[in-house]
Design a protein around this motif. Structure first.
Motif, PDB file in Angstrom:
ATOM      1  N   SER A  83       0.829  -1.207   0.000  1.00  0.00           N
ATOM      2  CA  SER A  83       0.000   0.000   0.000  1.00  0.00           C
ATOM      3  C   SER A  83       0.866   1.261   0.000  1.00  0.00           C
ATOM      4  CB  SER A  83      -0.923   0.001   1.222  1.00  0.00           C
ATOM      5  OG  SER A  83      -1.824  -1.079   1.177  1.00  0.00           O
ATOM      6  N   LEU A  84       1.930   1.249   0.750  1.00  0.00           N
ATOM      7  CA  LEU A  84       2.823   2.407   0.800  1.00  0.00           C
ATOM      8  C   LEU A  84       3.487   2.646  -0.551  1.00  0.00           C
ATOM      9  CD1 LEU A  84       4.497   1.822   4.300  1.00  0.00           C
ATOM     10  CD2 LEU A  84       2.769   3.531   3.713  1.00  0.00           C
ATOM     11  N   ILE A  85       3.877   1.563  -1.212  1.00  0.00           N
ATOM     12  CA  ILE A  85       4.504   1.704  -2.528  1.00  0.00           C
ATOM     13  C   ILE A  85       3.517   2.302  -3.525  1.00  0.00           C
ATOM     14  CG2 ILE A  85       5.494   0.424  -4.474  1.00  0.00           C
ATOM     15  CD1 ILE A  85       6.644  -1.555  -2.424  1.00  0.00           C
ATOM     16  N   GLU A  86       2.290   1.815  -3.461  1.00  0.00           N
ATOM     17  CA  GLU A  86       1.278   2.280  -4.402  1.00  0.00           C
ATOM     18  C   GLU A  86       0.913   3.749  -4.175  1.00  0.00           C
ATOM     19  OE1 GLU A  86      -0.362   0.640  -7.015  1.00  0.00           O
ATOM     20  OE2 GLU A  86       1.334  -0.732  -6.741  1.00  0.00           O
ATOM     21  N   SER A  87       0.999   4.211  -2.921  1.00  0.00           N
ATOM     22  CA  SER A  87       0.539   5.565  -2.602  1.00  0.00           C
ATOM     23  C   SER A  87       1.632   6.633  -2.671  1.00  0.00           C
ATOM     24  CB  SER A  87      -0.054   5.574  -1.180  1.00  0.00           C
ATOM     25  OG  SER A  87       0.993   5.405  -0.222  1.00  0.00           O
ATOM     26  N   ALA A 144       4.574   8.736   1.573  1.00  0.00           N
ATOM     27  CA  ALA A 144       3.772   7.515   1.387  1.00  0.00           C
ATOM     28  C   ALA A 144       2.783   7.405   2.532  1.00  0.00           C
ATOM     29  CB  ALA A 144       4.678   6.287   1.335  1.00  0.00           C
ATOM     30  N   HIS A 145       1.576   6.947   2.235  1.00  0.00           N
ATOM     31  CA  HIS A 145       0.563   6.871   3.276  1.00  0.00           C
ATOM     32  C   HIS A 145      -0.320   5.642   3.069  1.00  0.00           C
ATOM     33  CE1 HIS A 145      -1.545   8.883  -0.038  1.00  0.00           C
ATOM     34  NE2 HIS A 145      -2.651   8.320   0.452  1.00  0.00           N
ATOM     35  N   ALA A 146      -1.030   5.282   4.129  1.00  0.00           N
ATOM     36  CA  ALA A 146      -1.951   4.147   4.076  1.00  0.00           C
ATOM     37  C   ALA A 146      -2.896   4.242   5.257  1.00  0.00           C
ATOM     38  CB  ALA A 146      -1.191   2.823   4.099  1.00  0.00           C
ATOM     39  N   ALA A 163       8.706   1.210  11.241  1.00  0.00           N
ATOM     40  CA  ALA A 163      10.026   1.759  10.928  1.00  0.00           C
ATOM     41  C   ALA A 163      10.803   0.834  10.003  1.00  0.00           C
ATOM     42  CB  ALA A 163      10.812   2.004  12.211  1.00  0.00           C
ATOM     43  N   VAL A 164      10.631  -0.495  10.202  1.00  0.00           N
ATOM     44  CA  VAL A 164      11.306  -1.457   9.325  1.00  0.00           C
ATOM     45  C   VAL A 164      10.772  -1.330   7.901  1.00  0.00           C
ATOM     46  CG1 VAL A 164      11.637  -3.907   8.839  1.00  0.00           C
ATOM     47  CG2 VAL A 164      11.806  -3.065  11.189  1.00  0.00           C
ATOM     48  N   LEU A 165       9.447  -1.155   7.762  1.00  0.00           N
ATOM     49  CA  LEU A 165       8.859  -1.012   6.434  1.00  0.00           C
ATOM     50  C   LEU A 165       9.337   0.269   5.767  1.00  0.00           C
ATOM     51  CD1 LEU A 165       5.181  -2.179   7.089  1.00  0.00           C
ATOM     52  CD2 LEU A 165       7.186  -3.537   6.461  1.00  0.00           C
ATOM     53  N   ALA A 166       9.421   1.352   6.530  1.00  0.00           N
ATOM     54  CA  ALA A 166       9.933   2.611   5.984  1.00  0.00           C
ATOM     55  C   ALA A 166      11.370   2.446   5.514  1.00  0.00           C
ATOM     56  CB  ALA A 166       9.829   3.714   7.034  1.00  0.00           C
ATOM     57  N   HIS A 167      12.159   1.729   6.316  1.00  0.00           N
ATOM     58  CA  HIS A 167      13.561   1.482   5.947  1.00  0.00           C
ATOM     59  C   HIS A 167      13.643   0.693   4.645  1.00  0.00           C
ATOM     60  CE1 HIS A 167      17.852   1.098   7.026  1.00  0.00           C
ATOM     61  NE2 HIS A 167      17.772  -0.074   6.439  1.00  0.00           N
ATOM     62  N   LYS A 168      12.775  -0.322   4.506  1.00  0.00           N
ATOM     63  CA  LYS A 168      12.795  -1.123   3.284  1.00  0.00           C
ATOM     64  C   LYS A 168      12.355  -0.301   2.089  1.00  0.00           C
ATOM     65  CE  LYS A 168      12.256  -5.776   5.161  1.00  0.00           C
ATOM     66  NZ  LYS A 168      13.510  -6.249   4.537  1.00  0.00           N
ATOM     67  N   LEU A 169      11.311   0.524   2.253  1.00  0.00           N
ATOM     68  CA  LEU A 169      10.837   1.353   1.161  1.00  0.00           C
ATOM     69  C   LEU A 169      11.910   2.334   0.718  1.00  0.00           C
ATOM     70  CD1 LEU A 169       8.631   2.339  -0.734  1.00  0.00           C
ATOM     71  CD2 LEU A 169       7.702   3.715   1.145  1.00  0.00           C
TER      72      LEU A 169
END
Length: 886
Positions: free
Chosen positions: A197-201, A215-217, A227-233
């Motif tokens: 969802s973050l990638i798409e937004s 990025a938002h969801a 924070a881990v997801l933000a780091h990966k993105l």
């Protein structure tokens, strides 16, 4: 020798366990048995792991291994070249492992094996039981291994003891940011959905020239580790700035990440009640909707994002450049005409180097004005594009000591950024923009800092040495002087090599410092007023060199330097190579602070030998020999630019201007190194040997000769004969082996070899060669000589010549005869002496010498074994002749 190793294709658990085992076996060498996984290789490239002192298999003599410590492995077919060592009789085997027995076929006299998630866990519990505290760097590496093998403590194989080990390592300073940087974490299905969802937004907002990704969801349930997801993105999209906003239930969770100094995400999220660092921040909002947060973000960003500055806005244009073929003299005029301190060097409109006014002036001073600038330019400089960020420019100019950065647009030179340009920007109020301050913590945090150096000193230095350094700092403070430890002592401390040859420099009067320190410690001091140096001699004979900080300049190539006082930075700049320019403050509160003006730590990591300036080999050509010595001793390589400068100096004949004794001293020091043949081969490769004599070469047989000399010297060491043997002399005889008498005479003349050695190199060597020919002919005829013959051949030769003969001969029988002489025959003496013969009635004169020689031969050949038998032999052979009786 103790060796710690692990299985081939090593992972982080292997590395962490090896580092831990080193604390249990402090004298052991750490060696990888084979290759490493990709993630581990990347870790080596990005970290300061060189400080752990890991060796390669080729650097270890496997025959000398007496104890093998295995970690994370019990199978002989998984330890590569150490399989033979593990099975060799007499080798003690110690094993630390966490795997089930399976196909394990090795058994150790010491085994510590537990069914836990990682071998690091086994060793961590040993640390806890024995009260051993790892350093933060060791704890971090161990934590990497623990997290990798337990899936960040989530695998089903994880045990309670693994969690206890993790807690222990964390309490000892393990850096989880480093762990997170190097380990890929598995995501849950909920996390994968949220990341999608973050990638798409994601969208991008350009603020003052900087792209900020937002990025938002919105989800109704809580998902951990945003924070881990933000780091990966951020990593997936290679983002410089990222703001993530996610509604989970009735709250908005914010995460900010930034690589740019112009974007302080801690300040930005502070506007929403959150906070953090410039590079990482987080926050939670309760009183706003997601739409309200997203609407407010642009205005907040415009207030807090500082305008970006790049090379295109900072550079000076048009750029003035010097063609590659321009002479030093013309370049000097060019730089003066345009009042610039450095310029790019170009060939066919392509930047090929940089030349500075400092180098040009010094080259002209040494009479090199007719040479092209290509001889002494800084080749292969780093360049920028108009879009290069200011922090990258600062890294090039400040951290890498590059005076000028050419700016290229599609390969075309469009401008330059100089130190002056950067200083103007900083003076105008720009913030410090070094990228290392702006990025999230990473493997760079493993670089040795002040507290790490102090801890390393405590671990590696004997207590009295550490106490001495602290006391020196206190004495300096009482005199108002700044005191530093410098040089090879500090270099080898970082490399974890043994070196207690302490050098001290003092900003101020070094002699006054040495005198006062000696007074307080009941030591002696020997001063050299002309050079501002002193030697402190302690009651136990230990010595420390002390010098005032100074600068040196050379009136001519190869001449001895002229010395004058200077700052610490200037003192370090006069040294030979960057790796020798580290300084360690000993002053009170600054004790343990490492000063690195010239990139020494970088070159230690890169294992490179680099000179500090392009005229280094011109001003002191003997540095060429020192370059080879350090290269081979440390197993480093000459930097590309440094090797080019060395070859140029050889080609220009600067070594011919150096006095012979200085060359002889450098050569003898090289031959005193642990593996002198490698240095000899490298000198031959660089044409340094030809500078000593055109006929001096390293042939195919030279390596064999050095190997045989190694064996002979090792054998001699084990004998404990009490006879002094100068090892370097034996190696020099091997190096000169191919030279005939006339050529070696030329070498002696060129190097002005002292008289005490000339007799050995010329007269004694020639006689030894003739003797060797006699012995080898006898061996070829299969006629073993009598002991008296061996004694007659070899008596009178020095220890070095005898061992040289053992190395040079191709016949094992001859080698055995020489060893027989050294071990048994040369100490044999007849029981009777000259007075005894006179007492028996022989007349004085030459006959006494003849009779004594006969008695020695008889004793050697076993014809007589006692004093009475010698007397009987004398009476039988000589007393019957009236001419021999009184």
């Amino acid at each position: 020798m103790d060796v710690i190793t692990t299985h081939v294709n090593a992972d982080f658990d292997c590395l962490g366990a090896m580092v831990a085992a080193r604390r249990l076996y402090p004298e052991a060498e750490m060696v990888f048995a084979g290759s490493q996984e990709k993630s581990l290789r990347e870790f080596f490239l990005r970290s300061a792991v060189y400080a752990f002192g890991i060796k390669r298999v080729r650097d270890i003599d496997l025959k000398q291994v007496t104890r093998l410590i295995l970690v994370d492995v019990r199978q002989s077919d998984r330890i590569g070249p150490f399989e033979e060592v593990a099975r060799r009789p007499g080798v003690e085997l110690h094993i630390y492992d966490h795997h089930p027995e399976g196909q394990a076929d090795l058994r150790g006299s010491v085994e510590q094996i537990e069914p836990v998630g990682a071998t690091v866990t086994v060793l961590s519990h040993l640390f806890m039981e024995r009260g051993i505290d790892p350093t933060p760097e060791e704890a971090t590496v161990m934590m990497l291994g623990l997290y990798e093998d337990t899936g960040s403590l989530l695998f089903s194989s994880t045990t309670g003891r693994d969690y206890q080990a993790a807690a222990f390592l964390l309490s000892r300073g393990a850096n989880l940011n480093v762990v997170a940087d190097f380990l890929v974490q598995e995501l849950t299905s909920a996390q994968v959905a949220l990341l999608h969802s973050l990638i798409e937004s994601r969208s991008y907002l350009n603020v003052h020239g900087i792209d900020v990704c937002i990025a938002h969801a919105a989800i109704d349930h809580y998902v951990a580790d945003l924070a881990v997801l933000a780091h990966k993105l951020k990593d997936m999209e290679n983002l410089d700035v990222l703001i993530v906003a996610v509604r989970m239930g009735d709250r908005i969770f914010l995460v900010g990440r930034s690589r740019l100094p112009e974007v302080h995400v801690g300040e930005i999220l502070g506007e929403f009640g959150g906070g953090g660092h410039a590079f990482a921040a987080a926050g939670t909002v309760r009183d706003l909707t997601l739409v309200q947060v997203l609407d407010r973000l642009p205005e907040v960003l415009r207030r807090h994002v500082r305008p970006a500055l790049d090379a295109g806005r900072l550079m000076s244009t048009p750029a003035k450049a010097i063609p590659r073929a321009t002479s030093i003299a013309r370049a000097r005029e060019f730089l003066t005409r345009y009042n610039i301190s450095a310029a790019p060097v170009v060939e066919a409109e392509k930047v090929v180097g940089l030349i500075s006014r400092q180098v040009v002036e010094r080259a002209a001073h040494h009479g090199l004005g007719d040479l092209p600038v290509s001889e002494y330019m800084f080749a292969d400089p780093s360049t920028a594009t108009p879009a290069t960020a200011i922090d990258e420019l600062q890294e090039l100019i400040v951290d890498r000591n590059q005076r000028l950065v050419p700016v290229l647009d599609d390969g075309r030179l469009v401008g330059v950024v100089s130190r002056t340009d950067l200083l103007r920007h900083l003076a105008a109020g720009a913030r410090q923009t070094r990228r290392v301050l702006a990025e999230e913590p990473s493997a760079q945090t493993l670089t040795l800092k002040r507290k790490d150096i102090a801890r390393l000193m405590k671990e590696r230095l004997p207590g009295p040495i550490l106490a001495m350094l602290r006391e020196m700092g206190e004495v300096g403070a009482s005199l108002g002087l700044k005191v530093y430890a410098v040089g090879g002592f500090l270099r080898d401390l970082l490399l974890q090599k043994e070196n207690l040859d302490v050098d001290i420099v003092v900003e101020g009067d070094g002699i006054a410092f040495a005198v006062e320190y000696a007074r307080r410690t009941d030591s002696r001091v020997r001063t050299h007023r002309k050079f501002g140096t002193a030697v402190i001699i302690f009651p136990d004979g230990f010595k420390v060199d002390v010098a005032s900080t100074r600068r040196e300049y050379y009136l001519a190539p190869g001449a001895l330097p002229t010395v004058e006082g200077a700052s610490l930075r200037h003192d370090l700049y006069r040294r030979d190579f960057t790796i020798n320019t580290l300084a360690l403050s000993l002053d009170g509160e600054r004790f343990g602070e490492l000063l690195d003006f010239f990139g020494a730590q970088r070159d230690l990591r890169e294992q490179a030998i680099r000179v500090l300036h392009n005229l280094s080999f011109v001003e002191d050509p003997t540095r060429m020999f020192r370059a080879v010595r350090f290269e081979q001793r440390l197993d480093f390589r000459l930097g590309m630019q440094t090797e080019q400068l060395l070859k140029s100096a050889v080609r220009m004949g600067f070594l011919e201007r150096v006095r012979g004794p200085r060359l002889f001293n450098e050569l003898s020091i090289i031959l005193k190194e642990h593996a002198p043949f490698r240095a000899a081969a490298r000198m031959a490769e660089l044409d340094l040997l030809k500078c000593i004599h055109p006929a001096l070469k390293v042939r195919e047989t030279t390596g064999r000769l050095f190997d045989q000399a190694d064996r002979a010297l090792h054998w001699h060491d084990l004998l404990y004969t009490g006879k002094e043997c100068r090892r370097w002399v034996v190696y020099s005889l091997c190096l000169f082996e191919s030279l005939d008498h006339d050529a070696l005479t030329g070498v002696c003349a060129r190097l002005q070899i002292p008289t005490r050695y000339r007799g050995l190199y010329l007269g004694e060597r020639e006689e030894a060669h003739r003797t060797l020919s006699v012995m080898e002919r006898r061996a070829a005829r299969k006629r073993p000589p009598r002991a008296s013959e061996i004694h007659g051949w070899l008596q009178g030769f020095s220890e070095e010549i005898l061992l040289y003969l053992m190395a040079r001969t191709v016949r094992e029988e001859v080698r055995r005869w020489v060893s027989q002489f050294i071990t048994h025959l040369r100490e044999v003496r007849p029981a009777l002496g000259g007075k005894d013969l006179l007492a028996l009635g022989l007349v004085p004169g030459p006959v006494l010498k003849e009779v004594l020689a006969e008695l020695l031969a008889a004793r050697l050949d076993g014809k007589v074994g006692s004093r009475s038998e010698e007397e009987a032999l004398v009476r039988k052979k000589h007393m019957s002749s009236p001419s021999r009786r009184r």
